[in-house]
Design a protein around this motif. Sequence first.
Motif, PDB file in Angstrom:
ATOM      1  N   ILE A   1       5.904 -12.876   9.080  1.00 41.21           N
ATOM      2  CA  ILE A   1       6.450 -11.606   9.640  1.00 41.21           C
ATOM      3  C   ILE A   1       7.698 -11.474   8.334  1.00 41.21           C
ATOM      4  O   ILE A   1       8.008 -10.281   8.157  1.00 41.21           O
ATOM      5  N   ALA A   2       8.424 -12.363   7.656  1.00 41.58           N
ATOM      6  CA  ALA A   2       9.438 -12.398   7.163  1.00 41.58           C
ATOM      7  C   ALA A   2       9.048 -11.561   5.732  1.00 41.58           C
ATOM      8  O   ALA A   2       9.849 -10.843   5.151  1.00 41.58           O
ATOM      9  N   PHE A   3       7.902 -12.123   5.465  1.00 36.60           N
ATOM     10  CA  PHE A   3       7.412 -11.276   3.970  1.00 36.60           C
ATOM     11  C   PHE A   3       6.865 -10.155   3.971  1.00 36.60           C
ATOM     12  O   PHE A   3       7.132  -9.190   3.235  1.00 36.60           O
ATOM     13  N   PHE A   4       6.043  -9.850   5.021  1.00 29.58           N
ATOM     14  CA  PHE A   4       5.188  -8.617   5.272  1.00 29.58           C
ATOM     15  C   PHE A   4       6.033  -7.525   6.061  1.00 29.58           C
ATOM     16  O   PHE A   4       5.740  -6.346   5.919  1.00 29.58           O
ATOM     17  N   THR A   5       6.872  -7.973   6.692  1.00 26.18           N
ATOM     18  CA  THR A   5       7.848  -6.718   7.302  1.00 26.18           C
ATOM     19  C   THR A   5       8.328  -5.750   6.693  1.00 26.18           C
ATOM     20  O   THR A   5       8.299  -4.497   6.864  1.00 26.18           O
ATOM     21  N   PRO A   6       8.794  -5.749   5.298  1.00 24.02           N
ATOM     22  CA  PRO A   6       9.281  -4.786   4.423  1.00 24.02           C
ATOM     23  C   PRO A   6       8.011  -3.947   3.921  1.00 24.02           C
ATOM     24  O   PRO A   6       8.049  -2.741   4.343  1.00 24.02           O
ATOM     25  N   PHE A   7       6.811  -4.576   3.903  1.00 19.95           N
ATOM     26  CA  PHE A   7       5.782  -3.486   3.566  1.00 19.95           C
ATOM     27  C   PHE A   7       5.314  -2.721   4.728  1.00 19.95           C
ATOM     28  O   PHE A   7       4.923  -1.567   4.576  1.00 19.95           O
ATOM     29  N   ILE A   8       5.301  -3.281   5.876  1.00 19.45           N
ATOM     30  CA  ILE A   8       5.086  -2.597   7.177  1.00 19.45           C
ATOM     31  C   ILE A   8       5.938  -1.660   7.543  1.00 19.45           C
ATOM     32  O   ILE A   8       5.324  -0.311   7.765  1.00 19.45           O
ATOM     33  N   VAL A   9       7.238  -1.711   7.589  1.00 22.87           N
ATOM     34  CA  VAL A   9       8.233  -0.880   7.878  1.00 22.87           C
ATOM     35  C   VAL A   9       8.191   0.353   7.058  1.00 22.87           C
ATOM     36  O   VAL A   9       8.321   1.480   7.435  1.00 22.87           O
ATOM     37  N   SER A  10       7.936  -0.014   5.696  1.00 23.99           N
ATOM     38  CA  SER A  10       7.996   1.204   4.869  1.00 23.99           C
ATOM     39  C   SER A  10       6.426   2.046   5.130  1.00 23.99           C
ATOM     40  O   SER A  10       6.894   3.297   4.645  1.00 23.99           O
ATOM     41  N   GLY A  11       5.834   1.370   5.787  1.00 17.72           N
ATOM     42  CA  GLY A  11       4.488   2.323   5.981  1.00 17.72           C
ATOM     43  C   GLY A  11       4.465   2.868   7.305  1.00 17.72           C
ATOM     44  O   GLY A  11       4.108   4.134   7.569  1.00 17.72           O
ATOM     45  N   ILE A  12       4.871   2.315   8.434  1.00 19.25           N
ATOM     46  CA  ILE A  12       4.789   2.862   9.622  1.00 19.25           C
ATOM     47  C   ILE A  12       6.213   2.954  10.509  1.00 19.25           C
ATOM     48  O   ILE A  12       6.251   3.554  11.617  1.00 19.25           O
ATOM     49  N   GLY A  13       7.157   2.652   9.631  1.00 16.20           N
ATOM     50  CA  GLY A  13       8.590   2.564  10.372  1.00 16.20           C
ATOM     51  C   GLY A  13       8.779   2.084  11.692  1.00 16.20           C
ATOM     52  O   GLY A  13       8.411   0.905  11.810  1.00 16.20           O
ATOM     53  N   PHE A  14       9.648   2.699  12.627  1.00 12.55           N
ATOM     54  CA  PHE A  14       9.810   2.112  13.897  1.00 12.55           C
ATOM     55  C   PHE A  14       8.676   1.961  14.709  1.00 12.55           C
ATOM     56  O   PHE A  14       8.818   1.217  15.693  1.00 12.55           O
ATOM     57  N   LYS A  15       7.426   2.416  14.251  1.00 10.29           N
ATOM     58  CA  LYS A  15       6.121   2.044  15.086  1.00 10.29           C
ATOM     59  C   LYS A  15       5.728   0.603  15.181  1.00 10.29           C
ATOM     60  O   LYS A  15       4.902  -0.105  15.890  1.00 10.29           O
ATOM     61  N   TYR A  16       6.436   0.068  14.000  1.00 11.82           N
ATOM     62  CA  TYR A  16       6.068  -1.687  14.116  1.00 11.82           C
ATOM     63  C   TYR A  16       6.703  -2.303  15.237  1.00 11.82           C
ATOM     64  O   TYR A  16       5.947  -3.066  15.876  1.00 11.82           O
ATOM     65  N   GLY A  17       7.458  -1.556  16.181  1.00 15.64           N
ATOM     66  CA  GLY A  17       7.862  -2.191  17.390  1.00 15.64           C
ATOM     67  C   GLY A  17       6.568  -2.284  18.539  1.00 15.64           C
ATOM     68  O   GLY A  17       6.560  -3.031  19.373  1.00 15.64           O
ATOM     69  N   PHE A  18       5.642  -1.111  18.349  1.00 22.58           N
ATOM     70  CA  PHE A  18       4.645  -1.253  19.062  1.00 22.58           C
ATOM     71  C   PHE A  18       3.702  -2.402  18.952  1.00 22.58           C
ATOM     72  O   PHE A  18       3.147  -2.822  19.709  1.00 22.58           O
ATOM     73  N   VAL A  19       3.596  -2.731  17.635  1.00 21.13           N
ATOM     74  CA  VAL A  19       2.872  -3.951  17.375  1.00 21.13           C
ATOM     75  C   VAL A  19       3.273  -5.206  18.090  1.00 21.13           C
ATOM     76  O   VAL A  19       2.423  -5.906  18.825  1.00 21.13           O
ATOM     77  N   PHE A  20       4.671  -5.472  17.878  1.00 13.83           N
ATOM     78  CA  PHE A  20       5.358  -6.541  18.497  1.00 13.83           C
ATOM     79  C   PHE A  20       5.220  -6.467  20.162  1.00 13.83           C
ATOM     80  O   PHE A  20       5.001  -7.498  20.747  1.00 13.83           O
ATOM     81  N   ALA A  21       5.222  -5.075  20.867  1.00 11.96           N
ATOM     82  CA  ALA A  21       5.038  -4.897  22.129  1.00 11.96           C
ATOM     83  C   ALA A  21       3.835  -5.362  22.711  1.00 11.96           C
ATOM     84  O   ALA A  21       3.653  -5.866  23.639  1.00 11.96           O
TER      85      ALA A  21
END
Length: 559
Positions: free
Chosen positions: A429-449
């Motif tokens: 999570i710590a490593f890939f979060t910047p990559f994921i956020v740059s790609g989908i932005g705040f939609k990342y929250g849906f993944v955690f939901a």
Amino acid sequence: MPLFYVRGMPIGGTAIMLALVASMGGFIFGYDTGQISDILIMNDFKLRFATCTNPSDVSTCAFSTVRAGLIVSLLSIGTLAGALMGAIIADRIGRRYAMIIECAVFCIGVAVQLASFHVWQQVAVGRFISGLAVGALSAAVPMYQAETAPTQIRGTLTATYQLFITFGILVAYCIALGTRDLPGAQSWRTVIGIGLIWPCMLSFGILFMPESPRWLAAQGRLKEASHSIARSYGIKEIDESSDRFVQAEVSEIANQIELERRLQGGWIDCFKPRNKTLYRTLLGMALQSFQQLTGANYFFYYGATIFLSVGIEDSFVTQIILGAVNFFCTFGGLYVMERYGRRLPLIYGGIWQSAWLFVFAAAGTAKDPTTNSGIGKLMIVSACMFILGYAMTWAPGVWILIGETFPTKTRAKQGALATASNWLWNFLIAFFTPFIVSGIGFKYGFVFAACNLAGAVVVFFFLYESSDLSLESVDNMYNDPACKPWTSRTWAPVGYTSRYDLVEQTKAAQARKPFASGAIEEKHIEDVGDGSEVGSSVQTGVGSDGKQNGAAKDVKDAV
């Protein structure tokens, strides 16, 4: 003299101090976790270690996803390796000296970071070295607390480790707020440098604490184990009656150690389906993985960056709000897990967390939070509500379950596997979060939901309710073909008519006050000598028929 009495048993000041001093290991972890989020957005740190198109203008500086991910996540790789080594080191040289060595390693990691000027890789390596110490401490500290604290308050004192983690995160946020306007490198070096104080406090304080009586007994040093137990109970002068009481507890520890030596299994035994061992190994690893997949570290590692991106000018203050919610709600979590058991808090917690993460992601996706202050405020509120639920359910709950779900034969190794899965997902999570956020932005929250909902489903269908049961009874429950996870809340061990009967008899047993005058009564010394724990039928597994059906009897029969 004892400070107070719990269930009639004396509790010494040393017992309280050893929990607080050892919990500095958790504080160190929390502080190192919390500081990086704010450091990443400090101007001088960005000028030195980020990529800048104009080295004199901080607004042109930004961290690449790889660089930011490695700086943050190498701590987690270190903790993964350290956690696997921590128990081995603690067994080899003792709990106290292991913690001192690990504090020294942490200080080396801090020194490497402080000596960095323009090479970001050096900062990352320094965090990796510190992570080795943090991971080893995560194995040694809870073990030391559980083995040294009096039985009557063991759960509460052991839980201080998680509490101090949240406290360390909050303190890191507050210090970063105070240093952010310091000139040049002082802004971030002060935050990192203050981190040297905490391991020094732990190293110095632990010298005055007793060694684990369980480790001493394992080394054949029974006399020293006796003194360690006496200090925990506040017994300064051992007379005839108290000596018999202390020696009875030492004998019980020695018998249990001998039993574990006979039963101890290898790593391969953790993956054998017999007695639902494989089932529980996978369950423990799943629970630890889902604890990371709740998304909590998304906010703890990148919170300042997140709220800066939603238009919040002072993201440092927002981080403090999140840290305060996390810290104070952990107190509530200790009550919730004791009052409502394990399954219900995790199920409802997963649903609660999922709902607020959905709000967070939907708000950030529907409108641009940088131009809509209302959306930005809604996202902050939803993040706080998520942290509230996490701190009261999944944060303390999973660690409690790791200690009470596995059978004696493979408990240590299954616990190590589960913890390793936690650190692995922490790194991912710590490593890939910047990559994921740059790609989908705040939609990342849906993944955690979605992950929170999945975690709640796993708990409902696979986790058995282990509250109010001895460890031996938990093992019997998992192996009872008539018991299902969703019916386990009403399951009771042989000798009890119901789980309610178990709880009521436990309360009745705990209501005895054998130490009202501070003296140890003969009948309770005899109880301990028989292998039972004073005032606790849950721990000994004494059924309503008056017969032993728990660990004490197993120790006597095997030894």
